[in-house]
Motif scaffolding. Structure first.
Motif, PDB file in Angstrom:
ATOM      1  N   ALA A 201      52.560  48.087  65.224  1.00 65.73           N
ATOM      2  CA  ALA A 201      51.257  48.542  64.263  1.00 65.73           C
ATOM      3  C   ALA A 201      51.022  47.432  63.638  1.00 65.73           C
ATOM      4  N   LYS A 202      52.146  47.178  62.416  1.00 64.30           N
ATOM      5  CA  LYS A 202      52.230  45.794  61.495  1.00 64.30           C
ATOM      6  C   LYS A 202      51.138  45.317  61.268  1.00 64.30           C
ATOM      7  N   PRO A 203      50.853  44.210  62.163  1.00 64.17           N
ATOM      8  CA  PRO A 203      50.230  43.225  62.645  1.00 64.17           C
ATOM      9  C   PRO A 203      48.550  44.240  62.348  1.00 64.17           C
ATOM     10  N   HIS A 204      48.364  45.160  63.426  1.00 65.39           N
ATOM     11  CA  HIS A 204      47.443  45.678  63.715  1.00 65.39           C
ATOM     12  C   HIS A 204      46.995  46.268  62.157  1.00 65.39           C
ATOM     13  N   VAL A 205      47.853  47.220  61.518  1.00 67.40           N
ATOM     14  CA  VAL A 205      47.104  47.736  60.029  1.00 67.40           C
ATOM     15  C   VAL A 205      46.393  46.626  59.594  1.00 67.40           C
ATOM     16  N   VAL A 206      47.152  45.471  59.277  1.00 69.44           N
ATOM     17  CA  VAL A 206      46.882  44.220  58.669  1.00 69.44           C
ATOM     18  C   VAL A 206      45.661  43.470  58.467  1.00 69.44           C
ATOM     19  N   GLY A 207      45.416  43.891  60.339  1.00 70.26           N
ATOM     20  CA  GLY A 207      44.578  43.391  60.652  1.00 70.26           C
ATOM     21  C   GLY A 207      43.692  43.928  60.988  1.00 70.26           C
ATOM     22  N   GLN A 208      43.651  45.214  60.652  1.00 68.60           N
ATOM     23  CA  GLN A 208      42.289  46.465  60.461  1.00 68.60           C
ATOM     24  C   GLN A 208      41.681  46.130  59.401  1.00 68.60           C
ATOM     25  N   LEU A 209      42.768  46.105  57.943  1.00 68.69           N
ATOM     26  CA  LEU A 209      42.118  45.676  56.505  1.00 68.69           C
ATOM     27  C   LEU A 209      41.568  45.406  56.271  1.00 68.69           C
ATOM     28  N   GLU A 210      42.336  43.472  56.063  1.00 67.75           N
ATOM     29  CA  GLU A 210      41.809  42.618  56.009  1.00 67.75           C
ATOM     30  C   GLU A 210      40.042  42.038  55.883  1.00 67.75           C
ATOM     31  N   PRO A 211      39.205  43.035  56.775  1.00 62.82           N
ATOM     32  CA  PRO A 211      38.310  42.808  56.445  1.00 62.82           C
ATOM     33  C   PRO A 211      37.887  43.410  55.939  1.00 62.82           C
ATOM     34  N   HIS A 212      37.729  44.302  55.462  1.00 62.31           N
ATOM     35  CA  HIS A 212      37.459  45.210  54.043  1.00 62.31           C
ATOM     36  C   HIS A 212      38.260  44.762  52.816  1.00 62.31           C
ATOM     37  N   PHE A 213      39.156  44.219  52.759  1.00 63.60           N
ATOM     38  CA  PHE A 213      39.650  43.129  51.670  1.00 63.60           C
ATOM     39  C   PHE A 213      38.920  41.946  50.856  1.00 63.60           C
ATOM     40  N   LYS A 214      38.953  42.435  51.889  1.00 60.82           N
ATOM     41  CA  LYS A 214      37.447  40.290  51.953  1.00 60.82           C
ATOM     42  C   LYS A 214      36.584  40.821  51.321  1.00 60.82           C
ATOM     43  N   LYS A 215      35.375  41.798  52.572  1.00 62.88           N
ATOM     44  CA  LYS A 215      34.433  41.998  51.756  1.00 62.88           C
ATOM     45  C   LYS A 215      34.183  42.605  50.310  1.00 62.88           C
ATOM     46  N   LEU A 216      35.516  43.483  49.955  1.00 64.07           N
ATOM     47  CA  LEU A 216      35.261  43.609  48.623  1.00 64.07           C
ATOM     48  C   LEU A 216      35.206  42.219  47.727  1.00 64.07           C
ATOM     49  N   ASN A 217      36.157  41.968  47.997  1.00 60.48           N
ATOM     50  CA  ASN A 217      36.150  40.982  47.257  1.00 60.48           C
ATOM     51  C   ASN A 217      35.067  39.834  47.034  1.00 60.48           C
ATOM     52  N   LYS A 218      34.738  39.758  48.514  1.00 56.91           N
ATOM     53  CA  LYS A 218      32.758  38.939  48.148  1.00 56.91           C
ATOM     54  C   LYS A 218      32.147  39.598  47.351  1.00 56.91           C
ATOM     55  N   LEU A 219      32.040  41.259  47.534  1.00 57.73           N
ATOM     56  CA  LEU A 219      30.763  41.504  47.227  1.00 57.73           C
ATOM     57  C   LEU A 219      30.686  41.029  45.364  1.00 57.73           C
ATOM     58  N   ASN A 220      32.143  41.314  45.004  1.00 52.73           N
ATOM     59  CA  ASN A 220      32.549  41.380  43.310  1.00 52.73           C
ATOM     60  C   ASN A 220      32.446  39.460  43.151  1.00 52.73           C
ATOM     61  N   GLU A 221      32.640  38.423  43.970  1.00 49.35           N
ATOM     62  CA  GLU A 221      32.559  37.459  43.092  1.00 49.35           C
ATOM     63  C   GLU A 221      31.484  37.615  43.743  1.00 49.35           C
ATOM     64  N   ASN A 222      30.587  37.943  44.305  1.00 51.02           N
ATOM     65  CA  ASN A 222      28.758  37.635  43.830  1.00 51.02           C
ATOM     66  C   ASN A 222      28.213  38.189  42.995  1.00 51.02           C
ATOM     67  N   LEU A 223      28.637  39.016  41.671  1.00 54.19           N
ATOM     68  CA  LEU A 223      28.399  40.075  40.984  1.00 54.19           C
ATOM     69  C   LEU A 223      28.827  39.067  40.267  1.00 54.19           C
ATOM     70  N   ASN A 224      29.770  38.471  39.980  1.00 52.80           N
ATOM     71  CA  ASN A 224      30.307  37.230  38.979  1.00 52.80           C
ATOM     72  C   ASN A 224      29.263  36.140  38.517  1.00 52.80           C
ATOM     73  N   GLU A 225      29.168  35.339  40.182  1.00 55.01           N
ATOM     74  CA  GLU A 225      28.462  34.547  39.648  1.00 55.01           C
ATOM     75  C   GLU A 225      26.828  35.035  39.142  1.00 55.01           C
ATOM     76  N   LYS A 226      26.395  36.451  39.103  1.00 53.80           N
ATOM     77  CA  LYS A 226      25.877  37.125  38.699  1.00 53.80           C
ATOM     78  C   LYS A 226      25.024  36.881  37.215  1.00 53.80           C
ATOM     79  N   LEU A 227      26.789  37.239  36.616  1.00 54.91           N
ATOM     80  CA  LEU A 227      26.843  37.809  35.596  1.00 54.91           C
ATOM     81  C   LEU A 227      26.901  36.763  34.676  1.00 54.91           C
ATOM     82  N   ASP A 228      27.508  35.041  36.048  1.00 53.13           N
ATOM     83  CA  ASP A 228      27.818  34.082  34.903  1.00 53.13           C
ATOM     84  C   ASP A 228      26.477  33.012  34.747  1.00 53.13           C
ATOM     85  N   ARG A 229      25.251  33.757  35.675  1.00 55.67           N
ATOM     86  CA  ARG A 229      24.024  33.227  35.515  1.00 55.67           C
ATOM     87  C   ARG A 229      23.437  33.762  34.490  1.00 55.67           C
TER      88      ARG A 229
END
Length: 242
Positions: A201-229
């Motif tokens: 179960a462990k690797p499956h849970v981590v594998g399924q959640l990881e894309p959501h973590f990456k998406k949230l972080n990517k969204l925030n990176e985009n916002l930070n780039e806009k704020l810096d600009r």
């Protein structure tokens, strides 16, 4: 060679042999105790993982709070806006704490890995687990803090359109994560599926959640780039005015 020397050498050989046997026995006993302790620790770790996954709180309240902030009226009462912002801070801190705990308890000893990576008083046994643990920090708290700062700095008090859109995108991703969590709970914690081993179960849970973590972080990176600009543009504009 004298008899004394012969007896001395024989004595040393016997003593060396006895020491070797004793050392081997002690080492073997220590190794068995370590393996036993490691096995018991793994059982405890597996139990903790299953409990956290089964009882992890919904992320929908946070999604709803973010949406509520994004939908506030242009002339909304500052008191209400601040209340929503403070609520969001508490909810996101709780969410990040739970998700990081789930990742921390996702370590796997099937390949005889040993706990070796320590961060923030947590212990993990692989570099991959460590990286996912870091990405499980959604960064939303800092987004809320930034929006709060910009809100109080603005005159009149308003939340700009970019921030509103960003909050809606974060809320959408959180709702998507909630669906994933519901499926994972059903698949790995229900009585019907209790036959599935936690180590699977462990690797499956981590594998399924990881894309959501990456998406949230990517969204925030985009916002930070806009704020810096935006900040650079303001600094350049102010410099030109001088």
């Amino acid at each position: 060679m004298s008899k004394v020397s012969k007896f001395t050498i024989i004595g040393l050989i016997i003593l060396l042999g006895v020491n070797t046997v004793v050392f081997t026995m002690v080492y073997k006993e220590s190794e068995e105790k370590y393996d036993n302790l490691k096995s018991r620790y793994q059982m405890k770790n597996d139990s903790g993982f299953a409990y956290i996954l089964k009882n992890i709180d919904s992320v929908i309240p946070l999604a709803e709070t973010l949406e509520a902030i994004s939908n506030t009226a242009k002339d909304e009462s500052p008191t209400k806006v601040v209340q929503l912002i403070e609520t969001a801070k508490k909810e996101v801190a709780h969410m990040d704490e739970q998700l990081q705990a789930l990742i921390e308890f996702s370590d796997d000893y099937s390949e005889n890995g040993s706990p070796e990576i320590v961060v923030n008083h947590t212990v993990m046994n692989t570099e991959e687990q460590f990286n996912i643990y870091l990405s499980a920090d959604s960064g939303i708290w800092w987004v809320i803090r930034s929006i709060s700062y910009d809100y109080w700095k603005s005159s009149p008090k308003i939340i700009n359109d970019k921030a509103r859109e960003h909050l809606r995108l974060l809320a959408d991703e959180l709702r998507s994560m909630e669906k994933t969590l519901d499926i994972l709970k059903e698949n790995h914690t229900s009585s019907i599926n209790s036959i599935y081993a936690v180590e699977l179960a462990k690797p499956h849970v981590v594998g399924q959640l990881e894309p959501h973590f990456k998406k949230l972080n990517k969204l925030n990176e985009n916002l930070n780039e806009k704020l810096d600009r935006k900040l650079n543009e303001e600094l350049h504009s102010n410099s030109g005015d001088k």
